[in-house]
Enzyme design. Structure first.
Site, mmCIF file in Angstrom:
data_model
loop_
_atom_site.group_PDB
_atom_site.id
_atom_site.type_symbol
_atom_site.label_atom_id
_atom_site.label_comp_id
_atom_site.label_asym_id
_atom_site.label_seq_id
_atom_site.Cartn_x
_atom_site.Cartn_y
_atom_site.Cartn_z
ATOM 1 N N ASN A 104 49.214 14.190 -26.371
ATOM 2 C CA ASN A 104 48.049 14.972 -26.769
ATOM 3 C C ASN A 104 47.703 16.008 -25.704
ATOM 4 O O ASN A 104 47.194 17.080 -26.004
ATOM 5 C CB ASN A 104 46.855 14.054 -26.996
ATOM 6 C CG ASN A 104 45.573 14.815 -27.265
ATOM 7 O OD1 ASN A 104 45.376 15.335 -28.353
ATOM 8 N ND2 ASN A 104 44.709 14.904 -26.268
ATOM 9 N N ASP A 176 44.677 20.021 -23.421
ATOM 10 C CA ASP A 176 45.309 19.634 -24.687
ATOM 11 C C ASP A 176 46.496 20.545 -25.013
ATOM 12 O O ASP A 176 46.423 21.765 -24.838
ATOM 13 C CB ASP A 176 44.298 19.712 -25.820
ATOM 14 C CG ASP A 176 43.373 18.516 -25.863
ATOM 15 O OD1 ASP A 176 42.960 18.049 -24.783
ATOM 16 O OD2 ASP A 176 43.062 18.051 -26.970
ATOM 17 N N ASP A 207 49.207 7.777 -27.737
ATOM 18 C CA ASP A 207 47.865 7.938 -27.200
ATOM 19 C C ASP A 207 47.120 9.065 -27.917
ATOM 20 O O ASP A 207 47.703 10.101 -28.231
ATOM 21 C CB ASP A 207 47.956 8.245 -25.703
ATOM 22 C CG ASP A 207 46.607 8.368 -25.037
ATOM 23 O OD1 ASP A 207 45.886 7.361 -25.002
ATOM 24 O OD2 ASP A 207 46.276 9.468 -24.557
ATOM 25 N N HIS A 211 43.654 13.143 -32.064
ATOM 26 C CA HIS A 211 43.204 14.361 -31.393
ATOM 27 C C HIS A 211 44.350 15.338 -31.114
ATOM 28 O O HIS A 211 44.181 16.256 -30.316
ATOM 29 C CB HIS A 211 42.510 14.010 -30.077
ATOM 30 C CG HIS A 211 41.321 13.118 -30.251
ATOM 31 N ND1 HIS A 211 40.227 13.489 -30.991
ATOM 32 C CD2 HIS A 211 41.074 11.863 -29.795
ATOM 33 C CE1 HIS A 211 39.334 12.497 -30.975
ATOM 34 N NE2 HIS A 211 39.829 11.509 -30.254
ATOM 35 N N GLU A 244 47.018 5.265 -31.679
ATOM 36 C CA GLU A 244 45.639 5.022 -31.281
ATOM 37 C C GLU A 244 44.763 5.959 -32.109
ATOM 38 O O GLU A 244 44.601 7.130 -31.777
ATOM 39 C CB GLU A 244 45.431 5.296 -29.786
ATOM 40 C CG GLU A 244 43.989 5.014 -29.353
ATOM 41 C CD GLU A 244 43.600 5.703 -28.058
ATOM 42 O OE1 GLU A 244 42.622 5.251 -27.441
ATOM 43 O OE2 GLU A 244 44.258 6.691 -27.669
#
Length: 502
Positions: A104, A176, A207, A211, A244
């Site tokens: 991410n 990011d 992970d 996002h 996740e």
């Protein structure tokens, strides 16, 4: 993802290791890869069939969730040869190894970001999200709503001398990545190919999966993972992926199109509520509703379950150190459907409350205060020899929490109904007492009835109708009595597992 091939073998019990805190092999106070290798026999004896390792890549932080080199091993943890030996030794014992893959974001020290931040004309600039303050204001994305996995409200960060800001949802040191870049996607798939085929890991924990795209484009996240899942299957068929996705079931569901498993955070919090409220919270019905949602996206979904993980207060502290309730927690986790994950130290009752460092304290192997294998990277505040019985002591005690876990895992692996991972086989019972959690684990030939007493007082349970067939006791937390009138006398916080027959 329905056309993707499911793994040939699904580990029935997994174990999460926060590498820095588990076992030290060289006396520097830092848990390492060789330390894990030295404890594979212990994990095998416990009954573990897969290990999730928190990040092992080079990183400037203690937790390693900000990677600087995706092709290397953090020197504090060992070498690539050490890791290859861990894989070999684990595989010889039938234990799978899952890597934490953090894609991410990167560290600001990663060469990609160093190049991206040096010039807006550099090709690596597109690997990250950049906008001018005016663009941010026009799109009204200057602030984000806080979420359980990130308390960063102001995700846009200054790059000195640069007219643009970069987006870092977790912190300014974790920019990011921008997957609108085709070149970035190519590089990430090359990284997965390296670890799956050239090194030989069995899969990845992904992970911050929800996002991958920023919150203003969150609908694109499941689409990305669908592509990712197909790429992984092409690279190494049968590879495991678990995401996740810290969100309710309705949001988690679409991720099963691309990821074979996702962590069930709602279940984690429901189990904790059950423990401190002493009522069943309609758990079985809630789970059946969640399963229906998940199966609409992928009938072969894998529900990755847990009590807590490295981002949550430890279950031992949730129940304020009550060993009987820790045993109840373990019994619920290991008798419900799904693929359970045990967070290192849960099996000995380790304690810990936020901040994060305090839920990642060293594993207590022996009562020796100078035990060289204890990874004293931080002076423990919660999990000390005075508050948590060392593993070496618990191994000698048949009634210890450790032996409770070991017995439960053995029963889970021995009973086909309990060991079923996909197509969750869960059904309600006629028992409607709120202080009892009961359910069937259905099976064509070996069904199971599970009963948990959720309160600190004995309870009697009347078995009637279909339940009268369940007369063989295969597990009990502490002695339970079945009378001639099909009544079970269940001790405080006690659990029983019953099968049909005598």
């Amino acid at each position: 993802m329905n056309d993707l091939i499911a793994p040939v073998h699904l580990p029935r019990v997994c174990y999460e290791i926060f590498v820095r805190a588990f076992c030290d092999s060289n006396g520097d106070g830092i848990g390492d890869i060789n330390g894990i290798t030295s404890k594979l026999d212990y994990l095998q004896e416990l009954g573990i069939e897969a290990i999730w390792l928190t990040p092992i890549h080079p990183s400037p932080t203690y937790h390693k969730y900000d990677v600087t080199d995706y092709y290397a091993i953090e020197p504090e943890y060992g070498t690539m040869d050490d890791f290859r030996r861990l894989l070999s030794e684990a595989h010889q014992r039938g234990i799978h190894i899952y890597m934490d893959l953090v894609i991410n974001h990167t560290s600001t020290h990663h060469p990609w970001f160093q190049k991206a931040s040096a010039s807006n004309a550099n090709p690596y600039r597109r690997f990250y999200w950049w906008m001018t303050p005016q663009q941010i204001e026009t799109r009204r994305i200057g602030r984000r709503q806080l979420t359980a996995d990130s308390w960063e409200a102001n995700p846009w960060h200054d790059n000195p001398g640069d007219p643009e800001k970069y987006y870092g949802m977790f912190t300014h040191s974790m920019p990011d990545l921008n997957y609108d870049s085709p070149l970035l996607r190519q590089k990430v798939y090359r990284i997965t190919q390296f670890w799956l085929n050239e090194i030989g890991v069995d899969g990845f924990r992904l992970d911050a999966a929800r996002h991958i795209y920023p919150y203003w484009e969150k609908e694109r996240n499941p689409v990305f993972w669908e592509e990712f899942g197909k790429e992984i299957e092409n690279i190494k068929p049968g590879s495991y992926t678990v995401g996740e996705v810290w969100a309710p079931a309705e949001e988690v569901g679409p991720y099963f199109r691309g990821l074979k498993a996702n962590f069930h955070f709602d279940l984690s919090f429901n189990l904790q509520r059950i423990l401190y409220q002493g009522t069943h919270q309609n758990l079985v019905r809630r789970l059946l509703d969640d399963y229906r949602i998940f199966s609409t996206y992928n009938p072969a979904f894998i529900d990755a379950t847990m009590l807590t993980n490295h981002d949550q207060n430890r279950i031992g502290s949730v129940v304020e150190g009550n060993i009987a309730q820790m045993k109840l927690a373990a019994a619920m986790l290991l008798t419900l459907p799904g693929q359970p994950y045990i967070y290192y130290g849960e099996e000995i009752g380790m304690l810990g409350q936020k901040p994060d460092e305090r839920i990642r304290e060293p594993f207590i192997w022996t009562e020796d205060r100078n035990d060289p294998q204890r990874a004293l990277w931080i002076k423990p505040r919660y999990s000390r020899r005075a508050t948590v019985r060392a593993l070496s002591l618990q191994q000698q005690d048949p009634n210890s929490l450790y032996n409770h876990y070991r017995k439960l895992i053995a029963v889970r692996k021995a009973e086909p109904a309990l060991g079923q991972i996909q197509n969750p086989n869960l059904a309600e019972t006629p028992i409607d007492t709120t202080t009892l959690l009961t359910y069937f684990r259905t099976h064509p030939t070996h069904p199971v009835l599970v009963i948990h007493n959720l309160i600190d007082a004995p309870q009697s349970v009347q078995l009637s109708g279909e339940m009268e067939k369940y007369t063989r006791l295969v597990f009990q937390t502490s002695p339970a009595v079945i009378t001639e009138k099909n009544t079970i006398q269940l001790p405080a916080y006690g659990s029983v597992i019953l099968t049909q027959g005598s």
